[in-house]
Design an enzyme around this catalytic site. Structure first.
Site, mmCIF file in Angstrom:
data_model
loop_
_atom_site.group_PDB
_atom_site.id
_atom_site.type_symbol
_atom_site.label_atom_id
_atom_site.label_comp_id
_atom_site.label_asym_id
_atom_site.label_seq_id
_atom_site.Cartn_x
_atom_site.Cartn_y
_atom_site.Cartn_z
ATOM 1 N N ALA A 1 3.906 -2.809 2.257
ATOM 2 C CA ALA A 1 5.359 -2.960 2.266
ATOM 3 C C ALA A 1 6.044 -1.932 3.162
ATOM 4 C CB ALA A 1 5.893 -2.815 0.835
ATOM 5 N N ASP B 1 1.217 9.766 6.321
ATOM 6 C CA ASP B 1 2.353 9.920 5.399
ATOM 7 C C ASP B 1 2.017 10.781 4.180
ATOM 8 O OD1 ASP B 1 3.865 8.283 6.970
ATOM 9 O OD2 ASP B 1 3.642 6.503 5.696
ATOM 10 N N LYS C 1 8.501 5.617 -0.824
ATOM 11 C CA LYS C 1 9.436 6.151 0.187
ATOM 12 C C LYS C 1 10.041 5.008 0.975
ATOM 13 C CE LYS C 1 6.658 5.438 4.022
ATOM 14 N NZ LYS C 1 6.906 4.480 5.093
ATOM 15 N N GLY D 1 2.950 3.475 -0.735
ATOM 16 C CA GLY D 1 2.255 3.508 -2.030
ATOM 17 C C GLY D 1 0.887 4.183 -1.974
ATOM 18 N N GLY D 2 0.048 3.765 -1.035
ATOM 19 C CA GLY D 2 -1.306 4.322 -0.938
ATOM 20 C C GLY D 2 -1.268 5.816 -0.632
ATOM 21 N N SER D 3 -0.365 6.224 0.259
ATOM 22 C CA SER D 3 -0.260 7.643 0.626
ATOM 23 C C SER D 3 0.231 8.475 -0.551
ATOM 24 C CB SER D 3 0.720 7.823 1.783
ATOM 25 O OG SER D 3 0.353 7.023 2.866
#
Ligand code: C5P
Length: 314
Positions: A117, A156, A22, A121-123
């Site tokens: 970043a 997120d 996102k 990504g992790g979410s």
């Protein structure tokens, strides 16, 4: 695959799903809460960079995760391993616990979304794990329930269980879908150093005394412009309150911003808590050209702008 229809699909005896990144095109911090989080208003847009998560049933009862990084800006594999492990496995265990079943099977995660970043990504991996485990274990939880569980894993996560672009409020977990916006083209630079979300938020608290101004625009104004196709207006309405806080931790963000201001973007800003920096371009072609230009400037300005690439909204 349309974001709204995102579901795992079976590959032989395995289930597979793409987990998009996102970008935040607007982020205002409305205040600090008693629980230590901050109330936000943010416009989030899913983009076409995907991690890939596969679930394979396991003969025994254990839960396992293998992570493979193909993140071109990839560095610090330990950090990647720890983050991914925490969120994918935590998501699966949370779901199993909630359903009263034993968590089992193997997850294989291919990481392509840059880490630390501000690209979620992790979410997104956590949301993907909830969707896959819900299907593979035939638990029948509704999307709404998965979103509630996702909120326990990270602010997120519910966004990635939604239907696409959304204005997110509360600490980020209250998701209001927005439809009918322009497809957007982006150029993104992910510098070698990442930024930690809690650290950026805590810097904000220190800056807050002399940064009590509010933006002239809000997320709804930006959505209106993006629905009308008024890209130049949209460019002026994009802003991220966390950017000044991030700059106190990463002064090189100033240099990155200067570079983007020369790259013919309609608007540019840091995404989320950084460290990726985003330029909005008028077309996919211009986004590719800007990526080439930024890579080239790399050697000219003596700054390592890191991994530079073009992408678009889902
Ligand atoms: O929810 P998530 O795990 O992504 O949050 C990581 C950290 O970022 C929180 O522990 C908090 O320090 C900060 N945060 C915040 N306000 C938010 C979201 C995150 O202060 N709305």
């Amino acid at each position: 695959m349309p974001f709204a229809k995102r579901m795992g699909h079976t590959v032989g005896s395995a289930w597979k799903i793409l987990a998009p990144a996102k970008l935040n095109l607007y982020l205002e911090v409305l205040g600090r809460r008693a629980d230590g989080f901050h109330d936000l208003e943010t416009l989030m847009v899913p983009v076409r960079i995907y991690d890939e998560l596969t679930y394979t049933p396991h003969p025994d009862d254990g839960l396992e995760l293998r992570v493979q990084s193909s993140d071109p800006g990839g560095h610090r594999p330990n950090l990647l391993g720890t983050d991914a492990e925490n969120l994918v496995l935590r998501a699966a265990r949370l779901l199993a616990n909630e359903a009263g079943v034993q968590a089992h099977g193997r997850f294989d995660l291919i990481k392509r979304i840059p880490i630390q970043a501000g690209m979620g990504g992790g979410s997104s991996d956590a949301a993907a794990a909830l969707v896959l485990a819900n299907e593979a274990w035939q638990l029948g939880f509704t999307r709404q329930r998965l979103m509630e569980l996702g909120a326990q894993l990270g602010s997120d996560v519910p966004f990635f269980l939604g239907t696409g672009s959304a204005i997110c409020r509360g600490r980020g977990e209250l998701v209001e879908p927005v439809e009918g916006m322009l497809r957007l083209n982006f150029v993104i630079a992910k510098p070698p150093a990442g930024l930690s979300t809690p650290e950026v938020f805590s810097r904000l608290a220190e800056l807050r005394d002399d940064a009590s101004s509010t933006y002239r625009h809000n997320a709804n104004d930006l959505v209106t412009s993006l629905r009308r196709g008024a890209i130049a207006d949209a460019g002026r309405q994009m802003s991220n309150r966390l950017e000044s806080a991030a700059r106190t931790l990463a002064p090189w963000l100033d240099q990155l911003r200067d570079l983007f201001s020369r790259a013919r973007c309609v608007g540019h800003l840091m995404t989320g808590s950084g460290s990726a920096y985003v330029g909005v371009m008028r077309s996919a072609r211009q986004a590719r050209q800007a990526a080439g230009w930024l890579k080239n400037m790399h050697s000219k300005v003596g700054m390592n702008v890191g991994h530079v690439f073009a992408t678009s909204s889902c």
